[in-house]
Each structure stands twice: as structure tokens, then as C-alpha cells.
Design an enzyme around this catalytic site. Structure first.
Site, PDB file in Angstrom:
ATOM      1  N   GLY A 126      67.508 -18.739   9.252  1.00 47.70           N
ATOM      2  CA  GLY A 126      67.702 -18.161   7.823  1.00 47.70           C
ATOM      3  C   GLY A 126      66.835 -18.464   7.093  1.00 47.70           C
ATOM      4  N   THR A 127      66.267 -19.526   7.019  1.00 47.99           N
ATOM      5  CA  THR A 127      64.916 -19.923   6.137  1.00 47.99           C
ATOM      6  C   THR A 127      63.749 -19.060   6.232  1.00 47.99           C
ATOM      7  OG1 THR A 127      65.998 -22.212   5.899  1.00 47.99           O
ATOM      8  CG2 THR A 127      63.667 -21.869   5.207  1.00 47.99           C
ATOM      9  N   ASN A 144      77.219 -20.322  -0.066  1.00 44.89           N
ATOM     10  CA  ASN A 144      77.540 -21.508   0.834  1.00 44.89           C
ATOM     11  C   ASN A 144      78.516 -22.657   0.288  1.00 44.89           C
ATOM     12  OD1 ASN A 144      74.645 -21.448  -0.053  1.00 44.89           O
ATOM     13  ND2 ASN A 144      74.750 -23.698   0.508  1.00 44.89           N
ATOM     14  N   GLY A 178      71.947 -17.414  13.359  1.00 41.69           N
ATOM     15  CA  GLY A 178      72.935 -17.534  14.458  1.00 41.69           C
ATOM     16  C   GLY A 178      73.952 -18.869  14.561  1.00 41.69           C
ATOM     17  N   HIS A 179      73.357 -19.900  13.935  1.00 42.84           N
ATOM     18  CA  HIS A 179      74.317 -21.178  14.070  1.00 42.84           C
ATOM     19  C   HIS A 179      75.290 -21.129  13.047  1.00 42.84           C
ATOM     20  CE1 HIS A 179      72.611 -23.778  10.709  1.00 42.84           C
ATOM     21  NE2 HIS A 179      71.768 -22.857  10.629  1.00 42.84           N
ATOM     22  N   THR A 196      56.064 -16.521  20.692  1.00 41.12           N
ATOM     23  CA  THR A 196      56.846 -16.203  21.941  1.00 41.12           C
ATOM     24  C   THR A 196      58.477 -16.237  21.555  1.00 41.12           C
ATOM     25  OG1 THR A 196      55.360 -17.054  23.292  1.00 41.12           O
ATOM     26  CG2 THR A 196      57.457 -16.813  24.366  1.00 41.12           C
ATOM     27  N   CYS A 213      71.896 -29.025   3.613  1.00 45.07           N
ATOM     28  CA  CYS A 213      70.632 -28.930   3.126  1.00 45.07           C
ATOM     29  C   CYS A 213      70.168 -30.032   2.097  1.00 45.07           C
ATOM     30  CB  CYS A 213      69.824 -27.640   3.078  1.00 45.07           C
ATOM     31  SG  CYS A 213      70.082 -26.779   4.427  1.00 45.07           S
TER      32      CYS A 213
HETATM   33  C1  LIG Z   1      73.329 -18.992   2.312  1.00 43.72           C
HETATM   34  C2  LIG Z   1      72.331 -19.725   3.310  1.00 43.72           C
HETATM   35  N1  LIG Z   1      71.031 -19.275   3.424  1.00 43.72           N
HETATM   36  C3  LIG Z   1      70.203 -19.982   4.111  1.00 43.72           C
HETATM   37  C4  LIG Z   1      70.483 -20.881   4.861  1.00 43.72           C
HETATM   38  C5  LIG Z   1      69.659 -21.511   6.003  1.00 43.72           C
HETATM   39  O1  LIG Z   1      69.579 -21.227   7.388  1.00 43.72           O
HETATM   40  P1  LIG Z   1      68.986 -21.935   8.543  1.00 43.72           P
HETATM   41  O2  LIG Z   1      69.560 -23.209   8.558  1.00 43.72           O
HETATM   42  O3  LIG Z   1      69.241 -21.032   9.444  1.00 43.72           O
HETATM   43  O4  LIG Z   1      67.444 -22.153   8.091  1.00 43.72           O
HETATM   44  C6  LIG Z   1      71.907 -21.371   4.972  1.00 43.72           C
HETATM   45  C7  LIG Z   1      72.180 -22.788   5.606  1.00 43.72           C
HETATM   46  O5  LIG Z   1      73.072 -23.359   5.423  1.00 43.72           O
HETATM   47  C8  LIG Z   1      72.614 -20.924   3.929  1.00 43.72           C
HETATM   48  O6  LIG Z   1      73.895 -21.507   3.905  1.00 43.72           O
END
Ligand SMILES: Cc1ncc(COP(=O)(O)O)c(C=O)c1O
Length: 384
Positions: A72-73, A150, A199-200, A236, A324
């Protein structure tokens, strides 16, 4: 009885056994590189395409509009940095409660001379829409607003904001990481230009994400290298993880509604028992506009780190904020943006439920939370 009770599904989810089963052959049998012209590579490429189609169907978009990323980041960074490059404009509009994957990027952009405007939230964590209306001018490179928060689970009116941006001709990105699998999303109806997912958070492995890029919208990758993903994401492909995410999406397509009904009941059970049985507690965030699995609860006079440590000893896992930012001594940025003072913010715990939680677990967890809170309150002098 399970070894532990996992109530931190917004941090990550376990990989569904069906997802794992689907992935395994791609480590050792179909291990070709999708860019290789011979059969082993082309087979892998076909399976990657299958996952892309599953994801596109689920989101209501076309397969060419999906770019696989690592998380996601990465998707968030790719969307914002691309908009700044392709438009040449200097202004980003976002919110005060974004995940650090947007928030910290914006802090860095400010240091590099870009202008970042952050829309505030009210005491319930709902976005002050009128502020966007005021600030949204054509010299904005991109507006980025998360779909679901989140920490509190509060849902922002992405449909409305996307329409406002479309009207002004401004690009719109949404971080839908916490919305996928919890809110039905149909991109054929919502004029979002970029959407991030990972995905996670929905029972696929870590290390795989995607970025939706609306057809016709310009995109400039920040990473240079090979021509994978139609020149939009070099490197890849992580084939096993892409296959896993495809399967996880297929499972969501089949079970999302049923799962969410059950998860909602469990979340409400957890929340109502805590509020009724533990005095001086309240929910942080709007209870109506909220994803089904999340509750963020304020426990007066209880330091959340102490509570979480005590629960950890009992095998119950929850969170003080986003995973995080765990370990940072700062109070939650999201909760303070809602007007909680630092002590209140540091007395709040996020519980996020998932597919594998049971009613029995919820009852056991509440009993233990009750015991821990009583114990901590007896030991500590009230902070107020
Ligand atoms: C709202 C939100 N955006 C982005 C992320 C980041 O995703 P990733 O851990 O796959 O980088 C998270 C992960 O907690 C999230 O909750």
C-alpha cells in the site's frame, strides 16, 4: 481453544489457507519469470493475468487499469509522486488523519518546497467537507483522501469528494487499504483516478499491493527499470503473491457480505460489552460511518501501553494506534486531530476483528480486558 486472540486485523491478517494453497506451486513448479518468452515464463504470465482480471472485476474496472506493486505504501507514493510530475503543479490536498504512508510522504514534500493542505476532521472523526470545497482550486496537483481510517474505522465520503475533484478537473487518489473487503467498491461508478490497496489486509500475503490507474490518466512511475506492468512498475513481478492476492479477492467476491455481517455482530458485541461493563469508556469516532470490523475505545485513567502489555501477557492482541507507529511515544495523530487531548489519546485502544474471530473469543477477550482495566485503575492514580 486458540493459542491467542487476535484483534488487530487492521495491522495485518493471516493468510487464508486456500490462498496459501493456491500460491505454493508458484514457488517451485510455475516459477518462471513472466517476462521470459518460453513456456514456463508465459504460463506464469497467464496466471498473473488471471489475478489481474479477478481484481479488476472486484473493483469494477478494466484489467489494464491495475498495476501490481509491493504494498500500500508503494501504491500511495506512486500515485502522488506521479501527479506532481505529470501536472507540474505544487499543491497537494489531503487530510489530517491519513496513514503514515501518505502523511510522511507529504511531510517530505513540504520540506522539498511543495504545498500540502490538510483537511481537518470533527470530534467524530468525520471530514470537514466544506474545507475541501474552499481549498479545491485548479492549481492543485492531486487530492488524496483515505476511504476508511485504519485507527477509528471512520469512512470518508470518497464518492462525493471524487465527484468534486472531477468537476474541478483535479486528480483524485484514495488510499483504500482499509476499505477493501469491508465496503463494496465499484470504480465504474466513482470517478476516482488512483486507488491504492494491499493484500495483507484481506488474507493475502504481505509484500503485494496494487494501484488502480484510471484509463486515460497520465502516469509517471517513480522507479526506473524494466518494462513490467506496461512500463508502469519496473521490477520482476512477485508471482506467488500476485496469485495469492487474486485468490484472496476471489474469496472476498464470494464471502464478503456474509463475513461482514458476522464480523459486525462480533464487533458490536465486543463494543457493547466493554461500554456496558467497564465504566468510564467511550468509542472514539463516528459509530455510523464506520467499517464493520473496527472499534477504537477510550478507557479513562488507563495508559493504553500498560493495558496492551497486560493483554499481550494473556495472549490478546490489539493496538494503541496504527501498527506503523507502535513504539512511538507520541499520542495518535488521528485521535488528536479529533480533539482528544494527549492523555485521552494515550488511553485509547483499537480493536479490529477479522474472518477468524469467534463469539467465544470475544467473550473471553472482554472478560480479560475488564480484569486488566480494573487492575490498572487500582494501581494507577487517576490522571484527571
Ligand atoms: C490506511 C493504510 N494505508 C496504507 C497502509 C500501508 O500498507 P502497507 O503495509 O501494505 O504498505 C496501511 C497499513 O497499515 C493502512 O492502514
Amino acid at each position: 481453544m486458540t493459542r491467542f486472540i487476535y484483534l488487530d486485523n487492521n495491522a495485518t491478517t493471516p493468510v487464508d489457507p486456500e490462498v496459501l494453497k493456491e500460491m505454493v506451486p508458484f514457488f517451485s513448479v510455475y516459477y518462471g519469470n513472466p517476462s521470459s518468452p518460453y513456456r514456463l515464463g508465459q504460463e506464469a504470465k497467464q496466471y498473473v493475468k488471471k489475478s489481474r482480471i479477478a481484481l479488476a472485476r472486484f473493483l469494477g474496472c478494466e484489467e489494464e487499469e491495475i498495476v501490481f506493486t509491493s504494498c500500500g505504501t508503494e501504491s500511495n507514493n506512486a500515485a502522488i509522486l506521479s501527479a506532481l510530475r505529470t501536472t507540474g503543479k505544487k499543491r497537494v490536498i489531503t487530510t489530517a488523519t491519513e496513514h503514515s504512508a501518505i502523511y510522511e510522504l507529504c511531510v517530505d514534500l513540504e520540506k522539498r518546497g511543495f504545498e500540502v493542505l490538510r483537511i481537518g476532521v470533527n470530534a467524530s472523526g468525520l471530514l470537514k467537507l466544506e474545507e475541501i470545497e474552499k481549498l479545491l482550486t485548479a492549481d492543485t496537483a492531486i487530492v488524496s483522501v483515505m476511504w476508511a481510517n485504519n485507527e477509528t474505522g471512520v469512512v470518508f465520503p470518497v464518492e462525493q469528494i471524487a465527484a468534486m475533484c472531477q468537476e474541478k478537473g483535479v486528480l483524485f487518489h484514495t488510499d483504500a487499504v482499509q476499505a477493501i473487503g469491508k465496503i463494496p467498491i465499484d470504480l465504474s461508478k466513482v470517478p476516482v483516478d488512483f486507488l491504492s490497496l494491499t493484500g495483507h489486509k484481506f488474507y493475502a500475503p504481505k509484500g503485494i499491493g496494487a494501484l488502480f490507474i484510471r484509463k486515460g490518466k497520465q502516469f509517471e512511475p517513480f522507479m526506473r527499470g524494466g518494462s513490467q506492468e506496461m512500463h508502469r512498475r519496473a521490477g520482476t513481478e512477485n508471482v506467488p503473491a500476485i496469485i495469492g492476492m487474486g485468490k484472496a479477492i476471489e474469496l472476498l467476491s464470494q464471502n464478503m457480505e456474509e463475513d461482514n455481517k458476522r464480523i459486525l455482530q462480533l464487533r458490536n458485541l465486543l463494543e457493547s460489552r466493554i461500554l456496558e461493563e467497564i465504566p468510564f469508556t467511550r468509542v472514539n469516532g463516528d459509530k455510523e460511518h464506520r467499517i464493520v470490523n473496527t472499534t477504537n475505545i477510550f478507557f479513562e485513567g488507563v495508559d493504553s501501553e500498560t493495558l496492551l502489555f497486560d493483554l499481550d501477557q494473556k495472549g490478546i492482541y490489539a493496538s494503541g494506534g496504527s501498527a506503523c507507529t507502535t513504539g512511538s511515544l507520541k499520542p495518535s495523530r488521528v485521535l488528536t486531530a479529533m480533539g482528544l487531548n494527549p492523555i485521552e489519546a494515550k488511553s485509547s485502544v483499537r480493536f479490529s476483528l477479522g474472518r477468524y474471530n469467534t463469539e467465544e473469543e470475544i467473550h473471553r477477550a472482554v472478560d480479560e480486558i475488564k480484569n486488566s482495566v480494573e487492575k490498572i485503575r487500582k494501581k494507577l492514580p487517576r490522571s484527571s
